[in-house]
Design an enzyme around this catalytic site. Structure first.
Site, PDB file in Angstrom:
ATOM      1  N   TYR A 153      77.853  79.917  70.620  1.00 40.04           N
ATOM      2  CA  TYR A 153      78.982  80.699  70.112  1.00 40.04           C
ATOM      3  C   TYR A 153      80.146  80.731  71.105  1.00 40.04           C
ATOM      4  O   TYR A 153      81.268  81.080  70.752  1.00 40.04           O
ATOM      5  CB  TYR A 153      78.570  82.131  69.788  1.00 40.04           C
ATOM      6  CG  TYR A 153      77.578  82.244  68.632  1.00 40.04           C
ATOM      7  CD1 TYR A 153      77.399  81.202  67.735  1.00 40.04           C
ATOM      8  CD2 TYR A 153      76.832  83.390  68.438  1.00 40.04           C
ATOM      9  CE1 TYR A 153      76.495  81.295  66.688  1.00 40.04           C
ATOM     10  CE2 TYR A 153      75.929  83.501  67.389  1.00 40.04           C
ATOM     11  CZ  TYR A 153      75.761  82.446  66.523  1.00 40.04           C
ATOM     12  OH  TYR A 153      74.876  82.547  65.485  1.00 40.04           O
ATOM     13  N   LYS A 155      64.266  75.447  71.431  1.00 39.29           N
ATOM     14  CA  LYS A 155      63.897  74.182  70.778  1.00 39.29           C
ATOM     15  C   LYS A 155      63.844  73.112  71.871  1.00 39.29           C
ATOM     16  O   LYS A 155      64.636  72.160  71.870  1.00 39.29           O
ATOM     17  CB  LYS A 155      64.922  73.822  69.705  1.00 39.29           C
ATOM     18  CG  LYS A 155      64.894  74.716  68.485  1.00 39.29           C
ATOM     19  CD  LYS A 155      63.806  74.354  67.496  1.00 39.29           C
ATOM     20  CE  LYS A 155      64.112  73.068  66.748  1.00 39.29           C
ATOM     21  NZ  LYS A 155      63.008  72.696  65.833  1.00 39.29           N
ATOM     22  N   ASP A 165      61.871  77.390  65.174  1.00 36.66           N
ATOM     23  CA  ASP A 165      61.510  77.273  63.752  1.00 36.66           C
ATOM     24  C   ASP A 165      60.114  77.841  63.506  1.00 36.66           C
ATOM     25  O   ASP A 165      59.875  78.566  62.537  1.00 36.66           O
ATOM     26  CB  ASP A 165      61.626  75.823  63.266  1.00 36.66           C
ATOM     27  CG  ASP A 165      60.983  74.826  64.212  1.00 36.66           C
ATOM     28  OD1 ASP A 165      60.701  75.181  65.378  1.00 36.66           O
ATOM     29  OD2 ASP A 165      60.744  73.675  63.792  1.00 36.66           O
ATOM     30  N   ASP A 187      70.291  85.504  66.961  1.00 40.11           N
ATOM     31  CA  ASP A 187      71.066  86.023  65.839  1.00 40.11           C
ATOM     32  C   ASP A 187      70.218  85.949  64.561  1.00 40.11           C
ATOM     33  O   ASP A 187      70.070  86.927  63.815  1.00 40.11           O
ATOM     34  CB  ASP A 187      72.331  85.147  65.708  1.00 40.11           C
ATOM     35  CG  ASP A 187      73.373  85.775  64.811  1.00 40.11           C
ATOM     36  OD1 ASP A 187      73.137  86.870  64.295  1.00 40.11           O
ATOM     37  OD2 ASP A 187      74.441  85.147  64.624  1.00 40.11           O
ATOM     38  N   ASP A 199      67.795  89.228  62.812  1.00 34.92           N
ATOM     39  CA  ASP A 199      68.043  89.678  61.437  1.00 34.92           C
ATOM     40  C   ASP A 199      66.773  89.579  60.607  1.00 34.92           C
ATOM     41  O   ASP A 199      66.449  90.458  59.813  1.00 34.92           O
ATOM     42  CB  ASP A 199      69.148  88.843  60.783  1.00 34.92           C
ATOM     43  CG  ASP A 199      70.507  89.506  60.937  1.00 34.92           C
ATOM     44  OD1 ASP A 199      70.645  90.347  61.851  1.00 34.92           O
ATOM     45  OD2 ASP A 199      71.417  89.191  60.156  1.00 34.92           O
TER      46      ASP A 199
END
Ligand code: NAD
Length: 370
Positions: free
Chosen positions: A143, A194, A227, A251, A255
């Protein structure tokens, strides 16, 4: 009563002031019954500050936040400010505070309280007793990484690009927050990236592993690809204690984890900065929900996320564990007694508004205190 606990309240917009009001009543009760007091100051942020001062957050407010020991934030935003340019949006206030106060570690607990076990979309057997903490790096990663942009290629196509980047320092400081937290919980950290396909993830894994060997050999550490972590959070969320991860994966995963608990109006969060030489650290606490314009001004908002954010503030900024636990217990007891705001309403319960909920928490505090 004199106090060395400097607390800045920024209620913001929409339901923000309504739910913050219930925290103020709780603080009044604490002053009377627990003899604890705070130096409280209050200021405008978000749309309220735009309307009054033409900016989502003034320099003076940023200075007040820097001077405070902790900031309790409500929520900002609303349709009346949506037409403003990106730099003038109410949400800029929270981004500015994160940047100016160096708040790099976002802590989001996902706790399923027994009275709300059926509010989750997952089966009660999967979520009952869930108590996990996600630590998300909040000021780095893709970001914020450079280069970034949208460019036009020689053949006329456009290309949008961002850069995922993490330095040793950025990884170590957020991992330290996770390891320190784990020591006060079940002593287990799961580091998520990852590393199989991203160099930044590979470095993340190496740095977290080395830090643990050097400074936290007593804390359990496992690694998981992001994942797989998303899948495991839905399959068996109770396997986790503390998850630490970067900005992008955090992020998404935070959530996802919050919805395991089934209700937005219940969820607090904290964002912490680094500990300085004097042992002080900037910190901001806020509910994860927004300003809920659809119910603002109607006295319907659930104040518990704001109240539980205040409990986190007491625990992390003022070391007031006993008071924090008491507030958390009071919130659980109120729900168990069958009082519910509309967002967590269930069959057989009594629907109440913001104020009645806030008063019920204080009544439970009174019982717990005697
Ligand atoms: P939202 O969280 O405000 O609302 C989503 C839904 O949840 C709505 O139906 C709302 O009524 C309900 N809800 C939220 N908080 C509740 C509470 N305490 N009690 C009961 N119900 C509650 O998200 P949104 O609608 O996407 O955004 C509304 C505004 O808030 C936007 O301007 C957005 O930018 C802003 N926002 C601000 C923050 C923040 O201040 N940190 C976070 C998210 C969204």
């Amino acid at each position: 009563m004199a106090s060395n606990k400097n607390l800045l309240m920024l209620p913001g917009d929409g339901v923000g002031p309504e739910v913050m009001h219930e925290v103020k009543r709780l603080i009044d009760w604490m002053a009377r019954r627990r003899h604890v007091s705070f130096n409280i100051s209050e200021d405008l942020v978000g749309g309220a500050a735009i309307d009054a001062r033409g900016t989502p957050i003034s320099k003076d407010t940023v200075a007040a936040a820097k001077a405070a020991d902790a900031v309790l934030f409500g929520s900002v935003g609303g349709p009346q400010w949506d037409r403003l340019g990106f730099d003038m949006r109410p949400e800029i206030s929270i981004l500015t505070l994160r940047r100016e106060l160096g708040l790099f570690a976002n802590l989001r607990p996902a706790i399923v309280l027994e009275p709300l076990v059926s509010a989750s979309t997952l089966k009660p057997d999967v979520v009952r007793g869930l108590d996990l903490m996600i630590v998300r790096e909040a000021t780095g990663g893709i970001y914020f990484g450079e280069p970034r942009g949208i460019e036009t290629l020689p053949d006329g196509q456009q290309r949008g690009f961002n850069t995922e980047s993490y330095t040793t320092h950025e990884i170590e400081r957020v991992a330290r927050v996770a390891f320190d937290l784990a020591r006060k919980r079940q002593n287990r950290v799961c580091s998520v990236e990852k590393a199989n396909v991203m160099e930044s993830g590979l470095l993340w894994r190496q740095v977290v592993t080395a830090l643990r060997e050097r400074e936290y050999p007593d804390v359990g550490l496992s690694h998981m690809y992001a994942d797989n972590c998303a899948m495991q959070l839905v399959r068996n969320p109770r396997q986790f204690d503390v998850i630490v991860t970067g900005n992008l994966f955090g992020d998404l995963l935070s959530d996802l984890a919050s919805m395991l608990t089934g209700s937005l109006g219940m969820l607090p969060s904290a964002t912490l900065g680094a500990v300085d030489a004097s042992g002080r650290r900037h910190a901001l606490y806020e509910p994860i929900h927004g300003s809920a314009p659809d119910i603002a001004g109607k006295g319907l908002a659930n104040p518990l996320a704001q109240i539980l954010s205040f409990a986190m503030l007491l625990r992390f900024s003022f070391d007031m564990n006993e008071d924090a636990t008491m507030i958390e217990r009071a919130c659980t007891n109120v729900l168990a007694s069958g009082l519910r705001t509309a967002d967590v309403m269930a069959a057989g319960c009594a629907k109440v508004g913001t104020q009645v909920m806030g008063e019920a928490v204080i009544r439970e505090m009174e019982k717990l205190a005697t």
